[in-house]
Write a protein that holds these residues in place. Structure first.
Motif, PDB file in Angstrom:
ATOM      1  N   ASN A 103       2.444  42.129  26.761  1.00 38.29           N
ATOM      2  CA  ASN A 103       2.957  41.268  27.732  1.00 38.29           C
ATOM      3  C   ASN A 103       4.799  41.170  28.102  1.00 38.29           C
ATOM      4  O   ASN A 103       4.776  41.630  27.423  1.00 38.29           O
ATOM      5  CB  ASN A 103       2.837  39.529  26.223  1.00 38.29           C
ATOM      6  N   SER A 104       4.724  40.471  29.230  1.00 42.31           N
ATOM      7  CA  SER A 104       6.336  41.255  29.643  1.00 42.31           C
ATOM      8  C   SER A 104       7.022  40.091  29.267  1.00 42.31           C
ATOM      9  O   SER A 104       6.675  38.727  28.657  1.00 42.31           O
ATOM     10  CB  SER A 104       5.772  40.764  31.365  1.00 42.31           C
ATOM     11  N   SER A 176       3.646  34.969  34.106  1.00 36.92           N
ATOM     12  CA  SER A 176       2.434  34.722  34.716  1.00 36.92           C
ATOM     13  C   SER A 176       1.016  34.069  34.350  1.00 36.92           C
ATOM     14  O   SER A 176      -0.086  33.901  34.897  1.00 36.92           O
ATOM     15  CB  SER A 176       2.146  36.109  34.912  1.00 36.92           C
ATOM     16  N   GLY A 177       1.049  34.465  32.571  1.00 41.41           N
ATOM     17  CA  GLY A 177      -0.054  34.506  32.108  1.00 41.41           C
ATOM     18  C   GLY A 177      -0.185  34.863  30.626  1.00 41.41           C
ATOM     19  O   GLY A 177       0.857  35.897  30.233  1.00 41.41           O
ATOM     20  N   TYR A 178      -0.398  35.552  29.394  1.00 42.55           N
ATOM     21  CA  TYR A 178      -0.740  35.903  28.395  1.00 42.55           C
ATOM     22  C   TYR A 178      -1.928  36.765  27.901  1.00 42.55           C
ATOM     23  O   TYR A 178      -2.621  35.963  28.634  1.00 42.55           O
ATOM     24  CB  TYR A 178      -0.029  35.175  26.582  1.00 42.55           C
ATOM     25  N   VAL A 179      -2.160  37.907  27.739  1.00 40.62           N
ATOM     26  CA  VAL A 179      -2.834  38.249  27.100  1.00 40.62           C
ATOM     27  C   VAL A 179      -3.075  37.909  26.061  1.00 40.62           C
ATOM     28  O   VAL A 179      -2.901  37.809  24.696  1.00 40.62           O
ATOM     29  CB  VAL A 179      -2.551  40.190  27.003  1.00 40.62           C
ATOM     30  N   THR A 180      -4.755  37.512  25.352  1.00 43.04           N
ATOM     31  CA  THR A 180      -5.194  37.496  24.427  1.00 43.04           C
ATOM     32  C   THR A 180      -6.267  38.184  23.691  1.00 43.04           C
ATOM     33  O   THR A 180      -6.850  38.805  24.216  1.00 43.04           O
ATOM     34  CB  THR A 180      -6.199  35.942  25.390  1.00 43.04           C
ATOM     35  N   TRP A 185      -4.731  34.338  29.755  1.00 44.20           N
ATOM     36  CA  TRP A 185      -4.350  32.916  29.554  1.00 44.20           C
ATOM     37  C   TRP A 185      -3.520  32.364  30.553  1.00 44.20           C
ATOM     38  O   TRP A 185      -2.694  32.958  30.488  1.00 44.20           O
ATOM     39  CB  TRP A 185      -4.609  32.539  28.453  1.00 44.20           C
ATOM     40  N   GLU A 186      -3.525  31.303  31.540  1.00 43.17           N
ATOM     41  CA  GLU A 186      -2.433  30.911  32.668  1.00 43.17           C
ATOM     42  C   GLU A 186      -2.197  29.670  31.897  1.00 43.17           C
ATOM     43  O   GLU A 186      -3.702  28.715  31.860  1.00 43.17           O
ATOM     44  CB  GLU A 186      -2.980  31.291  33.566  1.00 43.17           C
TER      45      GLU A 186
END
Length: 260
Positions: A103-104, A176-180, A185-186
């Motif tokens: 995640n950035s 923008s969202g998250y790696v799960t 996930w947004e």
């Protein structure tokens, strides 16, 4: 605000365990990565609370929305086990692979000159005090909550960041969202107002005067649980926040040498 006394750390300890907590988008991960960059290579490693979420289908649903910002969304036994491993061995469990590093984070805004000055300061300090103890930083939004008191006690140094509702909302909604564990996930529309901020208030109001998370922190409570609170003037300035955090770490390193 005066600083509470951190736990006594001995140079012979296997690790210095540092917790960095605060509301969503307060700069926890950014600060953690900057500290890692400033210290000599390999001395600092990071563990992310976000690496201990349950599987996507196990995240609780509240009012028709998955709630990723509550303690029930986390695998606390796995987190406690990982922290105990770090305390005993001075390194992360070999089975733990971070998804959070995918995640950035936002631009930190700290200029190169400041970073180089801090690198020089830290390098000199470590050499002077012959410091070789690994530093493990854990960043997460719930580390100091009452529901995680047993985990909170494991940290040698506890840094609490803060930010306003307006800033947290703006930054979170810009992501923008998250790696799960199982995908991506947004946040749905209104997620900050319905889930993120109410949970933050519920879990952290005990740290503030009158329970108001926009007010001053309660010095007595912070001292009792050993939390170091970011100065108000550092809100919105990662440069000031970084200088504050490095100063606290420097204090631990110097005191550790004197206590030998």
């Amino acid at each position: 605000m005066s600083h509470p006394t951190s736990q006594i750390h001995n140079a012979q300890d296997s690790v210095l365990l540092v917790g960095i907590s605060g509301p969503s988008c307060s700069g926890k991960t950014t600060l953690s990565r900057l500290i890692r960059n400033i210290f000599p290579p390999g001395l600092v490693f990071i563990l992310h609370l976000d690496d201990f979420y349950l599987t996507d289908v196990e995240i609780p649903v509240k009012d028709g929305i998955q709630d990723w910002d509550c303690v029930e969304s986390l695998n606390l036994p796995e987190l406690q086990s990982a922290l105990q491993h770090i305390k005993e061995h001075g390194k992360s469990p070999p089975s733990l692979v971070s998804k959070e590093d995918q995640n950035s984070v936002a631009e930190h805004g700290v200029d190169a000159e400041t970073i180089n000055e801090l690198k020089t300061k830290v390098t000199d300090l470590i050499s002077k005090n012959k410091w070789s103890t690994p530093i493990a930083i854990v960043d997460g939004f719930l580390l100091f909550s009452q529901d995680m008191a047993d985990i909170r006690r494991l940290f040698d140094l506890k840094l609490f960041l803060r930010t306003s509702y307006q800033a947290a909302k703006r930054r979170r909604e810009a992501r923008s969202g998250y790696v799960t564990l199982e995908g991506f996930w947004e946040d749905p529309p209104g997620y900050v107002d319905r889930i993120v901020w109410p949970n933050y208030v519920k879990d952290h109001s005990f740290l503030f005067d009158g329970g108001d998370v926009e007010a001053k922190l309660d010095e007595g409570v912070c001292r009792e649980i050993g939390v170091q609170a970011m100065p108000r003037e550092a809100e919105g300035s990662m440069t000031k926040c970084l200088n504050w955090a490095v100063e606290l770490l420097a204090d631990v390193i110097e005191k550790s040498n004197h206590d030998q």
